[in-house]
Design a protein around this motif. Structure first.
Motif, PDB file in Angstrom:
ATOM      1  N   ARG A  49       0.934  -1.381  -0.046  1.00  0.00           N
ATOM      2  CA  ARG A  49      -0.222   0.007  -0.113  1.00  0.00           C
ATOM      3  C   ARG A  49       0.822   1.346   0.060  1.00  0.00           C
ATOM      4  NH1 ARG A  49      -4.063  -2.157   3.982  1.00  0.00           N
ATOM      5  NH2 ARG A  49      -5.477  -3.165   2.820  1.00  0.00           N
ATOM      6  N   VAL A  50       1.944   1.331   0.705  1.00  0.00           N
ATOM      7  CA  VAL A  50       2.789   2.477   1.085  1.00  0.00           C
ATOM      8  C   VAL A  50       3.283   2.675  -0.486  1.00  0.00           C
ATOM      9  CG1 VAL A  50       4.752   3.420   2.044  1.00  0.00           C
ATOM     10  CG2 VAL A  50       3.039   2.111   3.549  1.00  0.00           C
ATOM     11  N   THR A  51       4.031   1.522  -0.820  1.00  0.00           N
ATOM     12  CA  THR A  51       4.447   1.838  -2.411  1.00  0.00           C
ATOM     13  C   THR A  51       4.039   2.289  -3.318  1.00  0.00           C
ATOM     14  OG1 THR A  51       5.847  -0.245  -1.535  1.00  0.00           O
ATOM     15  CG2 THR A  51       6.207   0.441  -3.691  1.00  0.00           C
ATOM     16  N   GLN A  52       2.578   1.856  -3.394  1.00  0.00           N
ATOM     17  CA  GLN A  52       1.686   2.179  -4.325  1.00  0.00           C
ATOM     18  C   GLN A  52       1.196   3.604  -4.124  1.00  0.00           C
ATOM     19  OE1 GLN A  52      -1.766  -0.478  -3.800  1.00  0.00           O
ATOM     20  NE2 GLN A  52      -1.010  -1.845  -5.324  1.00  0.00           N
ATOM     21  N   MET A  57       1.658   9.519  -5.674  1.00  0.00           N
ATOM     22  CA  MET A  57       2.108  10.754  -5.148  1.00  0.00           C
ATOM     23  C   MET A  57       3.003  11.628  -5.968  1.00  0.00           C
ATOM     24  SD  MET A  57       1.781  10.581  -1.115  1.00  0.00           S
ATOM     25  CE  MET A  57       2.334  12.365  -0.976  1.00  0.00           C
ATOM     26  N   SER A  58       4.242  10.495  -6.439  1.00  0.00           N
ATOM     27  CA  SER A  58       5.250  11.167  -7.409  1.00  0.00           C
ATOM     28  C   SER A  58       4.747  11.487  -8.607  1.00  0.00           C
ATOM     29  CB  SER A  58       6.211  10.142  -7.435  1.00  0.00           C
ATOM     30  OG  SER A  58       6.274   9.057  -6.514  1.00  0.00           O
ATOM     31  N   LYS A  59       3.802  10.958  -9.110  1.00  0.00           N
ATOM     32  CA  LYS A  59       3.045  11.299 -10.647  1.00  0.00           C
ATOM     33  C   LYS A  59       2.292  12.259 -10.364  1.00  0.00           C
ATOM     34  CE  LYS A  59       3.902   6.632 -12.185  1.00  0.00           C
ATOM     35  NZ  LYS A  59       3.031   5.280 -11.985  1.00  0.00           N
ATOM     36  N   ARG A  60       0.849  12.190  -9.635  1.00  0.00           N
ATOM     37  CA  ARG A  60      -0.323  13.089  -9.610  1.00  0.00           C
ATOM     38  C   ARG A  60      -0.544  13.456  -8.112  1.00  0.00           C
ATOM     39  NH1 ARG A  60      -4.505   9.951  -9.919  1.00  0.00           N
ATOM     40  NH2 ARG A  60      -3.766   7.732 -10.035  1.00  0.00           N
ATOM     41  N   GLN A  61       0.224  13.944  -7.725  1.00  0.00           N
ATOM     42  CA  GLN A  61      -0.083  14.304  -6.182  1.00  0.00           C
ATOM     43  C   GLN A  61      -1.449  14.595  -5.681  1.00  0.00           C
ATOM     44  OE1 GLN A  61       3.089  16.291  -4.360  1.00  0.00           O
ATOM     45  NE2 GLN A  61       1.979  16.611  -2.517  1.00  0.00           N
ATOM     46  N   ARG A  62      -1.790  15.743  -6.352  1.00  0.00           N
ATOM     47  CA  ARG A  62      -3.052  16.299  -6.174  1.00  0.00           C
ATOM     48  C   ARG A  62      -4.309  15.529  -6.041  1.00  0.00           C
ATOM     49  NH1 ARG A  62      -2.508  21.787  -6.067  1.00  0.00           N
ATOM     50  NH2 ARG A  62      -0.568  22.309  -7.105  1.00  0.00           N
ATOM     51  N   ASP A  63      -4.401  14.637  -6.980  1.00  0.00           N
ATOM     52  CA  ASP A  63      -5.550  13.541  -7.166  1.00  0.00           C
ATOM     53  C   ASP A  63      -5.393  12.469  -5.759  1.00  0.00           C
ATOM     54  OD1 ASP A  63      -5.825  14.560  -9.562  1.00  0.00           O
ATOM     55  OD2 ASP A  63      -5.368  12.841 -10.781  1.00  0.00           O
ATOM     56  N   VAL A 120       8.017   5.508   4.182  1.00  0.00           N
ATOM     57  CA  VAL A 120       9.019   6.033   2.990  1.00  0.00           C
ATOM     58  C   VAL A 120       8.680   7.550   2.828  1.00  0.00           C
ATOM     59  CG1 VAL A 120       8.573   5.964   0.180  1.00  0.00           C
ATOM     60  CG2 VAL A 120       8.323   3.842   1.714  1.00  0.00           C
ATOM     61  N   LEU A 121      10.001   8.101   2.678  1.00  0.00           N
ATOM     62  CA  LEU A 121       9.880   9.639   2.521  1.00  0.00           C
ATOM     63  C   LEU A 121      10.006   9.790   1.065  1.00  0.00           C
ATOM     64  CD1 LEU A 121      10.406  12.257   3.888  1.00  0.00           C
ATOM     65  CD2 LEU A 121      12.831  11.834   3.658  1.00  0.00           C
ATOM     66  N   THR A 122       8.809  10.514   0.508  1.00  0.00           N
ATOM     67  CA  THR A 122       8.675  11.062  -0.896  1.00  0.00           C
ATOM     68  C   THR A 122       9.390  12.317  -1.069  1.00  0.00           C
ATOM     69  OG1 THR A 122       6.660  12.267  -0.685  1.00  0.00           O
ATOM     70  CG2 THR A 122       6.445   9.907  -1.096  1.00  0.00           C
ATOM     71  N   HIS A 123      10.254  12.378  -2.079  1.00  0.00           N
ATOM     72  CA  HIS A 123      11.246  13.712  -2.235  1.00  0.00           C
ATOM     73  C   HIS A 123      10.859  14.571  -3.312  1.00  0.00           C
ATOM     74  CE1 HIS A 123      14.165  12.123   0.481  1.00  0.00           C
ATOM     75  NE2 HIS A 123      14.043  10.925  -0.101  1.00  0.00           N
ATOM     76  N   PHE A 132       6.975  14.167   1.982  1.00  0.00           N
ATOM     77  CA  PHE A 132       6.348  13.739   2.971  1.00  0.00           C
ATOM     78  C   PHE A 132       6.529  12.337   3.412  1.00  0.00           C
ATOM     79  CE2 PHE A 132       3.884  16.541   0.091  1.00  0.00           C
ATOM     80  CZ  PHE A 132       2.951  17.052   0.844  1.00  0.00           C
ATOM     81  N   TRP A 133       6.261  12.021   4.622  1.00  0.00           N
ATOM     82  CA  TRP A 133       6.533  10.691   5.228  1.00  0.00           C
ATOM     83  C   TRP A 133       5.276   9.940   4.753  1.00  0.00           C
ATOM     84  CZ3 TRP A 133      10.602   8.511   6.173  1.00  0.00           C
ATOM     85  CH2 TRP A 133      11.759   8.925   6.797  1.00  0.00           C
ATOM     86  N   ILE A 134       5.225   8.791   4.344  1.00  0.00           N
ATOM     87  CA  ILE A 134       4.060   8.049   4.185  1.00  0.00           C
ATOM     88  C   ILE A 134       4.357   6.756   4.956  1.00  0.00           C
ATOM     89  CG2 ILE A 134       2.486   6.403   2.267  1.00  0.00           C
ATOM     90  CD1 ILE A 134       3.847   8.224   0.287  1.00  0.00           C
ATOM     91  N   ARG A 135       3.341   6.608   5.879  1.00  0.00           N
ATOM     92  CA  ARG A 135       3.556   5.696   7.220  1.00  0.00           C
ATOM     93  C   ARG A 135       2.442   4.467   6.967  1.00  0.00           C
ATOM     94  NH1 ARG A 135       4.939   6.408  12.980  1.00  0.00           N
ATOM     95  NH2 ARG A 135       7.195   6.020  11.809  1.00  0.00           N
ATOM     96  N   GLY A 136       2.751   3.457   6.560  1.00  0.00           N
ATOM     97  CA  GLY A 136       1.980   2.235   6.877  1.00  0.00           C
ATOM     98  C   GLY A 136       1.948   1.485   8.139  1.00  0.00           C
TER      99      GLY A 136
END
Ligand code: ADP
Length: 450
Positions: A49-52, A57-63, A120-123, A132-136
């Motif tokens: 889930r976190v990876t997905q 988020m990297s591609k289309r963050q707003r959605d 996971v920290l998105t850059h 952002f930190w994404i935490r599962g």
């Protein structure tokens, strides 16, 4: 048989215990394995889930942010600012304070609860945020992981299996030991009733297992022993029968010799022959009577007899011996004590007891013969004030050829058959014998007839 020492109980306890240990081992292994599998599963889910989300988020963050509140894919996933402020996703209360750390999914424990955490920290941060930190984070609850089925197995099925093992084991071993109990019963019966005719019961439809074989073999052995005993009895009976005539001739002729010899030396020799011949005649008569009783071929002429009269006759027969030793004879008789018995045999039994009382009593002592009615039946006792019989001998004096002082060349010797004969005669009548003795003070022998 004692309950907890019986082989049946021990085997059942052993197998039930073993079953318990086996179940415990299997459950522990299965539990550990399913726990590990569940953890792996949770780890996989959280990581996926976190990876997905991180990829989206990297591609289309707003959605992604727009759909955060509603979407199933945000279950157990939350998004934090790079400095740890919660901003979106499912807020997992316990996991909020865990320090963020990049790397593989890991186990964290919060207030005793375990969590699988994956950060996971998105850059690719937009605008004001650097990332952002994404935490599962998903909790791992072992009983939940183990599942209901495991609880059902532990609480319901295992006790049932253990009960089945215990009862099944007890029943099967119990059944297997029935023939052994039969063997024990028969052996005890043979010992208690002196009846070698008893056999171990073997059921015709019984399985031909080892215990069945044992019973059959023991029965065959009993057949053999019985036939040997019968042969021995037959031999004793035949031998005594054959010896009777020559001994009678020796006795008659030696008595005649005693009458005609002239000098003292010859008289002494003749007297010696007469004594020995009388002894042999007595021995052979006793042996023959015993053998006949053993083989059930002794005729018994039962009639109502007055035991008082029997005592008088027996005492009269022994009067001469008593006088020779200076023994006083007393008779005490209750009136009309009647028994169903063979008079000649009972007189011979009582005479034997009086003869012993005189023989083993004191010089100038006394012998009392009493006849009475008791709650057990009718009783004849013969008491003396002789040397008595010590405890080590008292149980054996009824055995054939048992003598306390083994002086076989003593002229008076009866070869230890007197009491054996008394016992056989009384038991032939369904009665019992007893002896009470105080060494140094005297002895009382008794016959009880129903
Ligand atoms: P025996 O023919 O040798 O007398 P019994 O069978 O009559 O054999 O007796 C066995 C033994 O019991 C005797 O050797 C004797 O020692 C003992 N006994 C029997 N009667 C008496 C008694 N009244 N007092 C003491 N001992 C006795």
């Amino acid at each position: 048989m004692k309950k907890f020492t019986s082989i049946k109980t021990r085997i059942t306890m052993w197998y039930t215990g073993l079953m318990l240990v086996l179940i415990a081992i299997v459950l522990t292994l299965v539990g550990a394995l399913s726990y590990q599998l569940s953890i792996d599963n949770v780890e996989k889910n959280v990581t996926l889930r976190v990876t997905q989300i991180s990829e989206k988020m990297s591609k289309r963050q707003r959605d992604v942010f727009r759909s955060v509140e509603n979407r199933e894919e945000f279950k157990n996933v939350s998004i934090y600012t790079s400095d740890g402020q919660y901003i979106a996703g499912e807020y997992i209360y316990d996991a909020a304070n865990i320090k963020f750390r990049e790397g593989r999914a890991r186990r964290e424990s919060v207030d005793g609860k375990e969590y699988i955490v994956y950060d996971v920290l998105t850059h690719t941060a937009p605008g004001e945020h650097t990332g952002f930190w994404i935490r599962g984070a998903e909790s791992v609850n072992s009983t939940v992981l183990l599942g209901r089925s495991a609880v059902v197995v532990t609480l319901v099925i295992i006790p049932i299996i253990l009960l089945l093992t215990a009862f099944g084991g007890y029943y099967i071993t119990g059944k297997a030991f029935v023939p052994i109990n039969e063997i024990i019963k028969t052996a005890n019966k043979i010992a208690a009733e002196n009846d070698i005719k008893q056999r171990i019961r073997t059921e015709s439809e019984a399985k031909p297992d080892e215990i069945y074989e044992l019973s059959v073999t023991l029965n065959r052995m009993l057949d053999k022993i019985e036939s040997l005993i019968l042969q021995e009895k037959q031999f004793t009976s035949d031998a005594s029968h054959e010896l009777r005539t020559p001994i009678s001739v020796i006795l008659a002729e030696s008595e005649y010799l005693l009458d005609i010899v002239q000098n003292d030396k010859e008289r002494e020799l003749a007297q010696n022959i007469v004594d020995k011949a009388r002894q042999m005649s007595k021995l052979v008569t006793r042996l023959l009577l015993l053998a006949r009783i053993d083989r059930n071929s002794q005729k018994i002429n039962k009639e109502r007899i007055n035991l008082g009269a029997v005592a008088d006759i027996a005492v009269d027969m022994m009067r001469k011996e008593a006088e020779e030793k200076g023994t006083e004879l007393f008779v005490t008789v209750d009136e009309n004590v009647i028994a169903e018995a063979d008079e000649a045999l009972i007189i011979s039994a009582v005479t034997n007891l009086i003869a012993n009382a005189i023989k083993y009593g004191k010089e100038s002592g006394y012998v009392g013969v009493a006849v009475s009615r008791t709650e057990l039946g009718t009783e004849i006792t013969v008491s003396d004030n002789g040397s008595g019989i010590s405890a080590e001998h008292i149980d054996k004096i009824w055995d054939r050829f048992y003598r306390v002082d083994d002086v076989r060349n003593d002229n008076d010797a009866g070869y230890g058959l007197g009491l054996a004969l008394v016992k056989s005669i009384v038991e032939l009548h369904g009665g019992t014998v007893f002896v009470r003795s105080n060494p140094g003070e005297g002895t009382q022998f008794g016959i009880i007839l129903k």
